[in-house]
Motif scaffolding. Structure first.
Motif, mmCIF file in Angstrom:
data_model
loop_
_atom_site.group_PDB
_atom_site.id
_atom_site.type_symbol
_atom_site.label_atom_id
_atom_site.label_comp_id
_atom_site.label_asym_id
_atom_site.label_seq_id
_atom_site.Cartn_x
_atom_site.Cartn_y
_atom_site.Cartn_z
ATOM 1 N N ARG A 73 -5.871 -56.666 22.095
ATOM 2 C CA ARG A 73 -4.793 -56.586 23.094
ATOM 3 C C ARG A 73 -4.700 -55.205 23.720
ATOM 4 N NH1 ARG A 73 -1.746 -58.462 18.890
ATOM 5 N NH2 ARG A 73 -0.392 -56.673 19.085
ATOM 6 N N GLN A 74 -5.048 -54.181 22.951
ATOM 7 C CA GLN A 74 -4.921 -52.818 23.440
ATOM 8 C C GLN A 74 -5.809 -52.595 24.663
ATOM 9 O OE1 GLN A 74 -6.095 -49.843 20.617
ATOM 10 N NE2 GLN A 74 -4.808 -48.291 21.539
ATOM 11 N N GLY A 75 -6.948 -53.248 24.720
ATOM 12 C CA GLY A 75 -7.857 -53.079 25.848
ATOM 13 C C GLY A 75 -7.548 -53.950 27.042
ATOM 14 N N ARG A 76 -6.632 -54.881 26.913
ATOM 15 C CA ARG A 76 -6.273 -55.759 28.031
ATOM 16 C C ARG A 76 -5.351 -55.040 29.001
ATOM 17 N NH1 ARG A 76 -4.917 -60.996 24.576
ATOM 18 N NH2 ARG A 76 -7.036 -61.533 24.000
ATOM 19 N N ASN A 77 -5.506 -55.366 30.262
ATOM 20 C CA ASN A 77 -4.666 -54.814 31.336
ATOM 21 C C ASN A 77 -4.631 -53.291 31.278
ATOM 22 O OD1 ASN A 77 -3.921 -57.471 32.161
ATOM 23 N ND2 ASN A 77 -2.458 -57.514 30.489
ATOM 24 N N LEU A 78 -5.769 -52.696 31.003
ATOM 25 C CA LEU A 78 -5.832 -51.250 30.811
ATOM 26 C C LEU A 78 -5.420 -50.487 32.063
ATOM 27 C CD1 LEU A 78 -6.428 -49.220 28.653
ATOM 28 C CD2 LEU A 78 -8.811 -49.224 29.343
ATOM 29 N N ARG A 79 -5.847 -50.952 33.226
ATOM 30 C CA ARG A 79 -5.481 -50.245 34.465
ATOM 31 C C ARG A 79 -3.977 -50.275 34.707
ATOM 32 N NH1 ARG A 79 -10.112 -49.594 38.440
ATOM 33 N NH2 ARG A 79 -11.887 -50.149 37.155
ATOM 34 N N ALA A 80 -3.368 -51.403 34.454
ATOM 35 C CA ALA A 80 -1.917 -51.502 34.630
ATOM 36 C C ALA A 80 -1.201 -50.575 33.659
ATOM 37 C CB ALA A 80 -1.454 -52.945 34.430
#
Length: 121
Positions: A73-80
């Motif tokens: 989960r930590q790597g998801r939606n990293l740009r946001a």
């Protein structure tokens, strides 16, 4: 193709779980027909699988439980997440040293950022 009712419970539940993982879901009526057992038997199997945390019950069947580890989960939606961090960065005076090179993995500081002083009334 029925697998007949000769499988013991543990073997049947393992097969139910494997089939659910392969297909993404499994219907009670389909499983009962496939194994040639009464739907109540499959319902009890579904209850045992759900109580062990391996599947989730849905209307008429089961779906596999997705194990969603924190690292994933930590790597998801990293740009946001980086945009959010960039917006709140100016409000934390101690964060100025990180502004040039923000860490990929945030580290907790033993002392929190100071809160703005309340305005006198």
């Amino acid at each position: 193709m029925a697998l007949k009712g000769t499988l013991d419970g543990e073997t049947r539940r393992a097969a139910l779980l494997e089939l659910t993982d392969e297909r993404g879901s499994l219907q009670l009526s389909e499983a009962a027909e496939l194994w040639g057992v009464h739907p109540m038997t499959i319902r009890r199997d579904f209850e045992l699988l759900e109580s062990s945390g391996r599947v989730r019950r849905v209307r008429g069947g089961i779906v596999p439980v997705q194990i969603d580890a924190f690292g994933t989960r930590q790597g998801r939606n990293l740009r946001a997440k980086e945009r959010i961090a960039a917006k709140i960065l100016p409000s934390c005076p101690r964060a100025a040293r990180w502004a040039s090179t923000p860490p990929r993995r945030p580290t907790c500081s033993p002392t929190p950022c100071p809160r703005p002083a309340a305005s006198p009334s």
